[in-house]
Design a protein around this motif. Structure first.
Motif, mmCIF file in Angstrom:
data_model
loop_
_atom_site.group_PDB
_atom_site.id
_atom_site.type_symbol
_atom_site.label_atom_id
_atom_site.label_comp_id
_atom_site.label_asym_id
_atom_site.label_seq_id
_atom_site.Cartn_x
_atom_site.Cartn_y
_atom_site.Cartn_z
ATOM 1 N N ILE A 1 0.819 -1.219 0.000
ATOM 2 C CA ILE A 1 0.000 0.000 0.000
ATOM 3 C C ILE A 1 0.853 1.270 0.000
ATOM 4 O O ILE A 1 0.315 2.376 -0.031
ATOM 5 N N GLY A 2 2.184 1.115 0.050
ATOM 6 C CA GLY A 2 3.072 2.269 0.058
ATOM 7 C C GLY A 2 3.670 2.527 1.429
ATOM 8 O O GLY A 2 3.031 2.270 2.457
ATOM 9 N N HIS A 3 4.896 3.008 1.440
ATOM 10 C CA HIS A 3 5.623 3.250 2.699
ATOM 11 C C HIS A 3 4.939 4.350 3.517
ATOM 12 O O HIS A 3 4.568 4.144 4.677
ATOM 13 N N PHE A 4 4.771 5.506 2.903
ATOM 14 C CA PHE A 4 4.144 6.631 3.605
ATOM 15 C C PHE A 4 2.745 6.276 4.071
ATOM 16 O O PHE A 4 2.358 6.550 5.216
ATOM 17 N N GLU A 5 1.980 5.659 3.167
ATOM 18 C CA GLU A 5 0.583 5.344 3.468
ATOM 19 C C GLU A 5 0.466 4.423 4.679
ATOM 20 O O GLU A 5 -0.440 4.577 5.510
ATOM 21 N N SER A 6 1.376 3.473 4.800
ATOM 22 C CA SER A 6 1.294 2.520 5.912
ATOM 23 C C SER A 6 1.692 3.143 7.245
ATOM 24 O O SER A 6 1.285 2.654 8.304
ATOM 25 N N GLU A 7 2.482 4.214 7.202
ATOM 26 C CA GLU A 7 2.996 4.800 8.449
ATOM 27 C C GLU A 7 2.360 6.137 8.818
ATOM 28 O O GLU A 7 2.680 6.708 9.867
ATOM 29 N N GLN A 8 1.476 6.637 7.996
ATOM 30 C CA GLN A 8 0.950 7.991 8.182
ATOM 31 C C GLN A 8 0.269 8.214 9.524
ATOM 32 O O GLN A 8 0.283 9.318 10.073
ATOM 33 N N PHE A 9 -0.318 7.154 10.092
ATOM 34 C CA PHE A 9 -1.057 7.311 11.342
ATOM 35 C C PHE A 9 -0.144 7.306 12.572
ATOM 36 O O PHE A 9 -0.631 7.413 13.702
ATOM 37 N N THR A 10 1.154 7.195 12.344
ATOM 38 C CA THR A 10 2.111 7.316 13.448
ATOM 39 C C THR A 10 1.983 8.688 14.112
ATOM 40 O O THR A 10 2.186 8.824 15.328
ATOM 41 N N LYS A 11 1.660 9.690 13.313
ATOM 42 C CA LYS A 11 1.461 11.035 13.860
ATOM 43 C C LYS A 11 0.364 11.033 14.925
ATOM 44 O O LYS A 11 0.468 11.714 15.950
ATOM 45 N N GLU A 12 -0.683 10.251 14.700
ATOM 46 C CA GLU A 12 -1.762 10.148 15.687
ATOM 47 C C GLU A 12 -1.260 9.509 16.984
ATOM 48 O O GLU A 12 -1.652 9.913 18.075
ATOM 49 N N VAL A 13 -0.399 8.494 16.839
ATOM 50 C CA VAL A 13 0.160 7.815 18.009
ATOM 51 C C VAL A 13 0.904 8.825 18.880
ATOM 52 O O VAL A 13 0.711 8.887 20.111
ATOM 53 N N PHE A 14 1.783 9.621 18.269
ATOM 54 C CA PHE A 14 2.547 10.629 19.000
ATOM 55 C C PHE A 14 1.622 11.673 19.631
ATOM 56 O O PHE A 14 1.787 12.044 20.793
ATOM 57 N N PHE A 15 0.669 12.143 18.846
ATOM 58 C CA PHE A 15 -0.226 13.212 19.310
ATOM 59 C C PHE A 15 -1.032 12.756 20.526
ATOM 60 O O PHE A 15 -1.124 13.474 21.532
ATOM 61 N N GLU A 16 -1.608 11.564 20.450
ATOM 62 C CA GLU A 16 -2.419 11.066 21.563
ATOM 63 C C GLU A 16 -1.577 10.812 22.807
ATOM 64 O O GLU A 16 -2.013 11.085 23.933
ATOM 65 N N LEU A 17 -0.353 10.311 22.613
ATOM 66 C CA LEU A 17 0.542 10.064 23.746
ATOM 67 C C LEU A 17 0.852 11.366 24.482
ATOM 68 O O LEU A 17 0.728 11.452 25.712
ATOM 69 N N LEU A 18 1.263 12.390 23.733
ATOM 70 C CA LEU A 18 1.694 13.646 24.356
ATOM 71 C C LEU A 18 0.533 14.439 24.936
ATOM 72 O O LEU A 18 0.647 15.005 26.025
ATOM 73 N N THR A 19 -0.594 14.496 24.229
ATOM 74 C CA THR A 19 -1.724 15.278 24.745
ATOM 75 C C THR A 19 -2.357 14.619 25.964
ATOM 76 O O THR A 19 -2.969 15.300 26.797
ATOM 77 N N LYS A 20 -2.187 13.312 26.085
ATOM 78 C CA LYS A 20 -2.677 12.626 27.279
ATOM 79 C C LYS A 20 -1.757 12.885 28.466
ATOM 80 O O LYS A 20 -2.220 13.112 29.591
ATOM 81 N N LYS A 21 -0.453 12.872 28.219
ATOM 82 C CA LYS A 21 0.528 13.068 29.295
ATOM 83 C C LYS A 21 0.664 14.532 29.700
ATOM 84 O O LYS A 21 0.885 14.834 30.879
ATOM 85 N N ILE A 22 0.569 15.434 28.712
ATOM 86 C CA ILE A 22 0.743 16.875 28.995
ATOM 87 C C ILE A 22 -0.385 17.655 28.306
ATOM 88 O O ILE A 22 -0.159 18.352 27.305
ATOM 89 N N PRO A 23 -1.602 17.540 28.807
ATOM 90 C CA PRO A 23 -2.776 18.101 28.121
ATOM 91 C C PRO A 23 -2.764 19.612 27.934
ATOM 92 O O PRO A 23 -3.434 20.124 27.035
ATOM 93 N N ASN A 24 -2.017 20.326 28.736
ATOM 94 C CA ASN A 24 -2.031 21.795 28.636
ATOM 95 C C ASN A 24 -0.840 22.355 27.866
ATOM 96 O O ASN A 24 -0.594 23.563 27.905
ATOM 97 N N PHE A 25 -0.117 21.484 27.162
ATOM 98 C CA PHE A 25 1.057 21.942 26.421
ATOM 99 C C PHE A 25 0.745 21.994 24.931
ATOM 100 O O PHE A 25 -0.084 21.246 24.427
ATOM 101 N N ALA A 26 1.446 22.885 24.207
ATOM 102 C CA ALA A 26 1.200 23.093 22.780
ATOM 103 C C ALA A 26 1.772 21.946 21.953
ATOM 104 O O ALA A 26 2.989 21.805 21.830
ATOM 105 N N VAL A 27 0.886 21.115 21.400
ATOM 106 C CA VAL A 27 1.271 20.017 20.523
ATOM 107 C C VAL A 27 0.453 20.144 19.242
ATOM 108 O O VAL A 27 -0.774 20.263 19.288
ATOM 109 N N HIS A 28 1.132 20.120 18.101
ATOM 110 C CA HIS A 28 0.477 20.432 16.827
ATOM 111 C C HIS A 28 0.850 19.399 15.776
ATOM 112 O O HIS A 28 2.020 19.013 15.647
#
Length: 364
Positions: A325-352
């Protein structure tokens, strides 16, 4: 908040020891003691991504792919890697990569792929080897529970879906304290016999020092006796790729069309259909051709990954379907993994989440 506080969160989630030998995960550019102004999450670091961080006023870029994998010998700006490094350093922007270590953990890259597909009962496709150790220590009976609990809290005793796992055996220890000793029990110069409990438990390599440190602090003896044994058992909680089962079997072409839509793939390259329902699915984000045999071994009906070479498609040998399905396509949701991890641990910090599409491949 300082950079080292963010990196601790990331490395508690995906220890750097899990990365492959060729990788370059971790803090690539930046000072761990610098104060953070914000985190920009991306799959790849490009010059456009650095510009985006500057516009936001953020000084930390969290990427999946390292900006440099091999050695960089010159910084002349003659290629995009050199230009990115120069630009980041000039503007005091830190760059951190969570790469194959994030591929390896259950809730990382491949865990998210499984989630998007809707797989159940997911397991690691190729578990890590030589990652487990057994720690054995000997504790006075009255203190065994406290020492055992401290080791569990530090990360020992996890086996599959179970925690607080240990084996305990009662016995008798002997020792004679010397003149310079300060014995917890017994008298100097006299042979002492103490009823003890032999505690055995397992620990992954990345937590070994932490467990030993906590155990020796809680242990009542002045000199703590303990043994550490390397184990040949697979570490089932981390490794390459994953596999799971669909709630209901699906027709092959219908499943492939669904995958194409789910991952927004410009094209899906696949091998000969086997004319049987798809139930067990194996996946690997990025380039996963090295796992074809493992996918066959677990009885996968289809193996989904990216970057297959022409002759590697023949390795399917009508035992399963290979879907690229493509390299980028298979890994694109990694951004969600990072975002959910950081916003859960530090909810009041700027994560974009970066708005830059860093996929270098286009499709007609």
């Amino acid at each position: 908040m300082r950079i080292k506080e963010i990196t601790k969160i990331l490395e508690d989630f995906a220890p750097l020891s899990f990365q492959e030998s060729y990788d370059n995960a971790g803090l690539i550019i930046g000072n761990k003691d610098d104060v953070l102004t914000g985190v920009l999450i991306t799959l790849d670091v490009t010059e456009e991504v650095i510009d985006e961080a500057l516009e936001l006023g953020y000084n930390f870029i969290l990427a999946h792919h390292p900006v440099a994998m091999g050695g960089v010998k010159r910084f002349n700006g003659n290629n995009y890697t050199e230009r990115i490094i120069i630009k980041a350093i000039k503007n005091e922007i830190a760059i951190y990569a969570g790469h194959t270590n994030v591929d390896s953990v259950m809730k990382g890259v491949n865990g998210r792929i499984c989630e998007k597909i809707g797989l159940k009962d997911c397991k690691i496709l190729d578990p890590k080897k030589k990652e487990l150790f057994k720690i054995v220590t000997f504790v006075p009976e009255a203190h065994a529970e406290e020492v055992r609990r401290s080791m569990f809290e530090a990360g020992a005793g996890h086996i599959g879906s179970y925690d607080s796992c240990s084996f305990n055996l009662q016995g008798q220890g002997t020792f004679k304290a010397g003149d310079q000793a300060n014995p917890f029990v017994g008298e100097k110069g006299a042979l002492h016999l103490e009823k003890e409990v032999r505690i055995e438990t397992v620990v992954p390599a990345y937590l070994k020092e932490q467990v030993v440190s906590v155990m020796t602090k809680i242990h009542p003896y002045e000199e703590v006796a303990y043994d550490i044994y390397p184990l040949e058992n697979n570490y089932e909680q981390a490794g390459s790729g994953m596999y799971g089962v669909l709630e209901s079997p699906e027709d092959e072409l219908s499943f492939l069309r669904r995958i194409k839509q789910t991952f927004g793939a410009g094209v899906v390259k696949y091998t000969r259909l086997l004319h049987k329902p798809i139930k067990t699915v194996a996946v690997c984000g990025g380039a996963g051709s090295f796992l074809i045999d493992r996918a066959k071994r677990v009885g996968a009906d289809i193996f989904i990954s990216g970057d297959f070479k022409y002759h590697q498609f023949s390795d399917a040998e009508n035992e399963l379907i290979i879907a690229d399905i493509g390299h980028f396509e298979s890994e694109q949701f990694t951004k969600e993994v990072f975002f959910e991890l950081l916003t859960k641990k530090i909810p009041n910090f700027a994560v974009h989440l970066s708005k830059v599409n860093t996929n270098p491949i286009k499709y007609l």
